[in-house]
Design a protein around this motif. Sequence first.
Motif, short mmCIF file in Angstrom:
data_model
loop_
_atom_site.label_atom_id
_atom_site.label_comp_id
_atom_site.label_asym_id
_atom_site.label_seq_id
_atom_site.Cartn_x
_atom_site.Cartn_y
_atom_site.Cartn_z
N THR A 1 -6.80 -0.24 -5.55
CA THR A 1 -6.17 -1.19 -6.47
C THR A 1 -4.76 -0.73 -6.83
O THR A 1 -3.82 -1.54 -6.84
CB THR A 1 -7.02 -1.37 -7.74
OG1 THR A 1 -8.32 -1.81 -7.35
CG2 THR A 1 -6.40 -2.35 -8.70
N GLU A 2 -4.59 0.57 -7.13
CA GLU A 2 -3.25 1.09 -7.41
C GLU A 2 -2.33 0.90 -6.21
O GLU A 2 -1.15 0.55 -6.36
CB GLU A 2 -3.33 2.57 -7.79
CG GLU A 2 -3.94 2.83 -9.13
CD GLU A 2 -4.12 4.31 -9.44
OE1 GLU A 2 -4.31 4.62 -10.64
OE2 GLU A 2 -4.07 5.16 -8.52
N GLY A 3 -2.86 1.12 -5.00
CA GLY A 3 -2.06 0.92 -3.78
C GLY A 3 -1.65 -0.53 -3.60
O GLY A 3 -0.51 -0.83 -3.22
N VAL A 4 -2.57 -1.45 -3.87
CA VAL A 4 -2.25 -2.89 -3.77
C VAL A 4 -1.18 -3.26 -4.79
O VAL A 4 -0.20 -3.95 -4.45
CB VAL A 4 -3.53 -3.74 -3.96
CG1 VAL A 4 -3.18 -5.21 -4.16
CG2 VAL A 4 -4.47 -3.57 -2.78
N PRO B 1 11.26 -4.18 4.70
CA PRO B 1 9.89 -4.73 4.84
C PRO B 1 8.98 -3.83 5.69
O PRO B 1 7.79 -3.70 5.40
CB PRO B 1 10.11 -6.09 5.51
CG PRO B 1 11.50 -6.47 5.12
CD PRO B 1 12.27 -5.17 5.07
N ALA B 2 9.54 -3.20 6.71
CA ALA B 2 8.74 -2.29 7.54
C ALA B 2 8.27 -1.09 6.72
O ALA B 2 7.12 -0.64 6.85
CB ALA B 2 9.53 -1.83 8.76
N LEU B 3 9.14 -0.57 5.85
CA LEU B 3 8.76 0.55 4.99
C LEU B 3 7.67 0.14 3.99
O LEU B 3 6.76 0.93 3.71
CB LEU B 3 9.98 1.10 4.25
CG LEU B 3 10.99 1.87 5.10
CD1 LEU B 3 12.22 2.25 4.27
CD2 LEU B 3 10.35 3.11 5.71
N VAL B 4 7.75 -1.08 3.47
CA VAL B 4 6.70 -1.56 2.56
C VAL B 4 5.37 -1.66 3.32
O VAL B 4 4.31 -1.30 2.79
CB VAL B 4 7.09 -2.91 1.92
CG1 VAL B 4 5.91 -3.54 1.19
CG2 VAL B 4 8.25 -2.71 0.97
N ALA B 5 5.42 -2.12 4.57
CA ALA B 5 4.19 -2.21 5.37
C ALA B 5 3.60 -0.82 5.62
O ALA B 5 2.38 -0.64 5.51
CB ALA B 5 4.48 -2.91 6.70
N VAL C 1 -0.60 3.35 4.16
CA VAL C 1 -0.92 4.67 3.62
C VAL C 1 -1.59 4.55 2.25
O VAL C 1 -2.64 5.16 2.00
CB VAL C 1 0.35 5.56 3.54
CG1 VAL C 1 0.07 6.85 2.80
CG2 VAL C 1 0.88 5.85 4.94
N ALA C 2 -1.01 3.76 1.34
CA ALA C 2 -1.50 3.68 -0.04
C ALA C 2 -2.84 2.97 -0.16
O ALA C 2 -3.61 3.28 -1.07
CB ALA C 2 -0.46 2.99 -0.92
N ILE C 3 -3.12 2.05 0.74
CA ILE C 3 -4.36 1.27 0.65
C ILE C 3 -5.41 1.75 1.65
O ILE C 3 -6.59 1.86 1.32
CB ILE C 3 -4.08 -0.23 0.86
CG1 ILE C 3 -3.14 -0.74 -0.23
CG2 ILE C 3 -5.37 -1.04 0.91
CD1 ILE C 3 -2.56 -2.12 0.03
N GLY C 4 -4.97 2.08 2.85
CA GLY C 4 -5.93 2.38 3.91
C GLY C 4 -6.22 3.84 4.17
O GLY C 4 -7.26 4.17 4.74
#
Length: 169
Positions: free
Chosen positions: A26-29, A60-64, A69-72
């Motif tokens: 949730t924090e990653g999302v 946008p690539a950096l956000v992806a 990393v943050a979610i998966g």
Amino acid sequence: MSTDAAAPVRDPAWSLSRSAIGLWITEGVLGTLLYGALVAAFVLFVPVGGPVPVLRWVLPALVAVYAVVAIGIRPWFRHRVHRWEVTAEAVYTLTGWLTRTWTLVPVSRIQTVDVTRGVLQQLFGLATVAVLTASSQGTVRVWHLEADVAARVADDLARRAELVRDEAT
């Protein structure tokens, strides 16, 4: 052999609650949504021929990458490496997924024990036990325990610390 021998350095026995994984996801999302909104604002409002046109696709690539990393990755890895344990003599914690920090707090050094529940922790039924000492390191936290476990741990530590203080006087 002295009875005051230091406890052996070892990994603490217990993992954090599996609910911590959901909290970290949730924090990653939320972080991804925040960074994505900032990048979207940049892409939408900076002229196409702006000063650094490569940022229109790099950001946008950096956000992806951050999202992956943050979610998966990070939540699952953190759950595997964060550990804690309370023994008769001490509180042990092992934290950090890149930089590892192993902490031992002797029960005799405990001054205060607090339980806190942030907004997201409440949604996931979690709590943090904060063990305050007089040392220069200050507070040691056992993050993301089930709320009832955190309450029992805090109560037990507070009682044992009080007993140690009473025996010392």
